[in-house]
Design a protein around this motif. Structure first.
Motif, PDB file in Angstrom:
ATOM      1  N   PHE A   1       1.103  -1.195  -0.381  1.00 14.68           N
ATOM      2  CA  PHE A   1       0.562  -0.034  -0.116  1.00 14.68           C
ATOM      3  C   PHE A   1       0.639   1.112  -0.031  1.00 14.68           C
ATOM      4  CE2 PHE A   1      -2.957  -3.331   2.430  1.00 14.68           C
ATOM      5  CZ  PHE A   1      -3.860  -3.355   0.663  1.00 14.68           C
TER       6      PHE A   1
ATOM      7  N   PHE B   1       4.138   0.436   4.176  1.00 15.29           N
ATOM      8  CA  PHE B   1       4.134  -0.943   4.203  1.00 15.29           C
ATOM      9  C   PHE B   1       3.651  -1.786   3.324  1.00 15.29           C
ATOM     10  CE2 PHE B   1      -0.434  -2.740   5.932  1.00 15.29           C
ATOM     11  CZ  PHE B   1      -0.679  -1.676   6.231  1.00 15.29           C
TER      12      PHE B   1
ATOM     13  N   ILE C   1       1.993  -5.946   3.076  1.00 14.69           N
ATOM     14  CA  ILE C   1       1.184  -7.766   3.297  1.00 14.69           C
ATOM     15  C   ILE C   1       1.600  -8.494   2.547  1.00 14.69           C
ATOM     16  CG2 ILE C   1      -0.195  -5.989   4.742  1.00 14.69           C
ATOM     17  CD1 ILE C   1      -2.692  -6.700   2.353  1.00 14.69           C
TER      18      ILE C   1
ATOM     19  N   LYS D   1       0.077   4.256   2.499  1.00 14.23           N
ATOM     20  CA  LYS D   1       0.790   3.392   3.793  1.00 14.23           C
ATOM     21  C   LYS D   1       2.285   3.160   4.150  1.00 14.23           C
ATOM     22  CE  LYS D   1      -3.114   2.735   5.873  1.00 14.23           C
ATOM     23  NZ  LYS D   1      -4.479   1.428   6.715  1.00 14.23           N
TER      24      LYS D   1
ATOM     25  N   GLU E   1      -5.284 -12.643  12.508  1.00 14.03           N
ATOM     26  CA  GLU E   1      -5.802 -11.776  14.131  1.00 14.03           C
ATOM     27  C   GLU E   1      -6.287 -10.950  13.110  1.00 14.03           C
ATOM     28  OE1 GLU E   1      -2.006  -8.852  15.366  1.00 14.03           O
ATOM     29  OE2 GLU E   1      -1.444 -10.929  15.037  1.00 14.03           O
ATOM     30  N   SER E   2      -6.156  -9.680  13.322  1.00 18.19           N
ATOM     31  CA  SER E   2      -7.025  -8.599  12.319  1.00 18.19           C
ATOM     32  C   SER E   2      -6.014  -7.379  12.112  1.00 18.19           C
ATOM     33  CB  SER E   2      -7.438  -7.739  13.415  1.00 18.19           C
ATOM     34  OG  SER E   2      -9.122  -6.784  12.498  1.00 18.19           O
ATOM     35  N   GLY E   3      -6.414  -7.312  10.684  1.00 18.47           N
ATOM     36  CA  GLY E   3      -5.429  -6.482   9.732  1.00 18.47           C
ATOM     37  C   GLY E   3      -4.420  -7.131   8.999  1.00 18.47           C
ATOM     38  N   VAL E   4      -4.011  -9.061   9.069  1.00 24.98           N
ATOM     39  CA  VAL E   4      -3.113  -9.263   9.379  1.00 24.98           C
ATOM     40  C   VAL E   4      -3.295  -9.686   7.477  1.00 24.98           C
ATOM     41  CG1 VAL E   4      -3.329 -11.657   8.764  1.00 24.98           C
ATOM     42  CG2 VAL E   4      -1.172 -11.217   9.825  1.00 24.98           C
ATOM     43  N   GLY E   5      -4.202  -9.207   6.948  1.00 29.40           N
ATOM     44  CA  GLY E   5      -4.328  -9.602   5.336  1.00 29.40           C
ATOM     45  C   GLY E   5      -5.479 -10.239   4.802  1.00 29.40           C
ATOM     46  N   LYS E   6      -6.064 -10.778   5.708  1.00 31.44           N
ATOM     47  CA  LYS E   6      -7.488 -12.236   5.358  1.00 31.44           C
ATOM     48  C   LYS E   6      -8.276 -11.209   3.694  1.00 31.44           C
ATOM     49  CE  LYS E   6      -9.227 -12.583   9.547  1.00 31.44           C
ATOM     50  NZ  LYS E   6      -7.706 -11.667  10.021  1.00 31.44           N
ATOM     51  N   THR E   7      -8.405  -9.950   4.318  1.00 29.85           N
ATOM     52  CA  THR E   7     -10.081  -9.800   3.278  1.00 29.85           C
ATOM     53  C   THR E   7      -9.371  -8.698   2.278  1.00 29.85           C
ATOM     54  OG1 THR E   7     -11.140  -8.801   4.880  1.00 29.85           O
ATOM     55  CG2 THR E   7     -11.255  -7.700   2.654  1.00 29.85           C
ATOM     56  N   SER E   8      -7.767  -8.618   2.376  1.00 26.60           N
ATOM     57  CA  SER E   8      -6.613  -8.187   1.171  1.00 26.60           C
ATOM     58  C   SER E   8      -6.814  -9.218  -0.009  1.00 26.60           C
ATOM     59  CB  SER E   8      -5.656  -7.827   1.425  1.00 26.60           C
ATOM     60  OG  SER E   8      -6.074  -6.769   2.132  1.00 26.60           O
TER      61      SER E   8
END
Ligand SMILES: Nc1ncnc2c1ncn2[C@@H]1O[C@H](COP(=O)(O)OP(=O)(O)OP(=O)(O)O)[C@@H](O)[C@H]1O
Length: 220
Positions: A14, A19, A21, A17, A40-47
C-alpha cells in the motif's frame, strides 16, 4: 488433480501507507477443497480474498486461476469470471437499496444475460427456501434486518452456481439458527456441485469445519 488456484504473492504494497502485507505468501487450492483462512485483525485476510476473487490485481507475484495466468486476462474476462465463476460473500457486498431483495439476488443472472427459465427459477426457489427468505423477497434492503440482508447477500453469491465461493465472515451478523443455514448451504453446494469454498472467519468452530485451515501470520 490440477489446482484450481495457484497463487504466489511476493508482496502486496500500500504505497500511501508504505508497508506491505502477504509477503512471500503461497496458496494452492484443489477443486472442491474447503479452505478457511484465519489470522489476527489487519493481517491481510480480506486483501487476500480480494486478490483471489480478481477484485485486486495490483500486487507483485503470479496468480494462476482455472489454468490461466490472471495477468493475461482482459478486463472483460476478469469481469465475466467475477460474475459467473466466483460467488462473493464479502463484508461490504452491499445490496442496491432501490431494488427489491428478489431483484438484487437475480442481478448476476441479468448481467450474464441468462433468460428466466424453469431451471433458473427452480434453482432460485430451492436456495431461497433453504435459506428461508421467502417473506422478504418483495421488500427493499432497508426494510430488512441486518441478518436478513446477510442471508440475501449469500443467496445472490450462489445463484450463478459459481465454481468458487469466497466468503468474508459469512456468519458474523447471524444468530445461531441462521448461521447453521448458511453453513449448511455452503457445504451442500460444495458436495452437490463440487464448488470450491474459501472462507475468512474469526469463528474457529466454522474454520475447523473446513478441510484445511490456513493461519495468516504477520510478517513485517
Ligand atoms: N485500500 C487500502 N489502502 C491502504 N491500506 C489498506 C487498504 N486495504 C487494507 N489496508 C491495510 O492492509 C492491512 C490488511 O487489511 P485487511 O482488511 O486485509 O486485514 P484483515 O486480516 O482482513 O483484517 P480484519 O480481520 O480486521 O478484517 C490493514 O493494515 C489495512 O489497514
Amino acid at each position: 488433480m490440477n489446482s484450481i488456484i495457484k497463487l504466489e504473492i511476493e508482496k502486496k504494497t500500500f504505497k500511501k501507507k508504505g508497508f506491505s502485507i502477504l509477503n512471500d505468501f503461497e496458496l494452492e487450492v484443489k477443486p472442491r477443497e474447503r479452505v478457511s483462512i484465519i489470522g489476527e485483525s489487519g493481517v491481510g485476510k480480506t486483501s487476500l480474498l480480494n486478490i483471489i476473487g480478481l477484485l485486486d490485481t495490483q500486487y507483485q507475484g503470479c496468480y494462476t486461476l482455472f489454468d490461466s495466468s490472471v495477468k493475461d486476462l482482459s478486463r472483460n474476462k476478469l469481469a465475466e469470471w467475477r460474475n459467473q465463476k466466483i460467488g462473493f460473500v464479502l463484508q461490504e457486498s452491499a445490496l442496491i437499496n432501490s431494488l427489491t431483495i428478489e431483484d438484487n439476488i437475480k442481478l448476476p443472472l441479468m448481467y450474464a444475460n441468462i433468460k428466466k427459465d424453469s431451471t433458473t427459477e427452480d434453482r432460485f426457489n430451492r436456495i431461497v427456501n433453504k435459506i428461508g427468505i421467502e417473506s422478504i423477497l418483495k421488500k427493499k434492503p432497508l426494510d430488512c434486518s441486518g441478518g436478513q440482508r446477510a442471508r440475501a447477500v449469500f443467496v445472490r453469491a450462489v445463484i450463478m452456481n459459481p465454481q468458487i465461493i469466497l466468503s468474508d465472515e459469512p456468519t458474523a451478523s447471524l444468530d445461531l439458527e441462521n448461521r447453521e443455514k448458511i453453513i449448511s448451504l455452503l457445504f451442500d453446494m460444495n458436495k452437490e456441485f463440487n464448488t470450491t469454498v474459501i472462507t475468512v472467519t474469526h469463528d474457529l468452530d466454522l474454520a475447523n469445519r473446513h478441510d484445511r485451515v490456513i493461519t495468516l501470520e504477520r510478517n513485517d
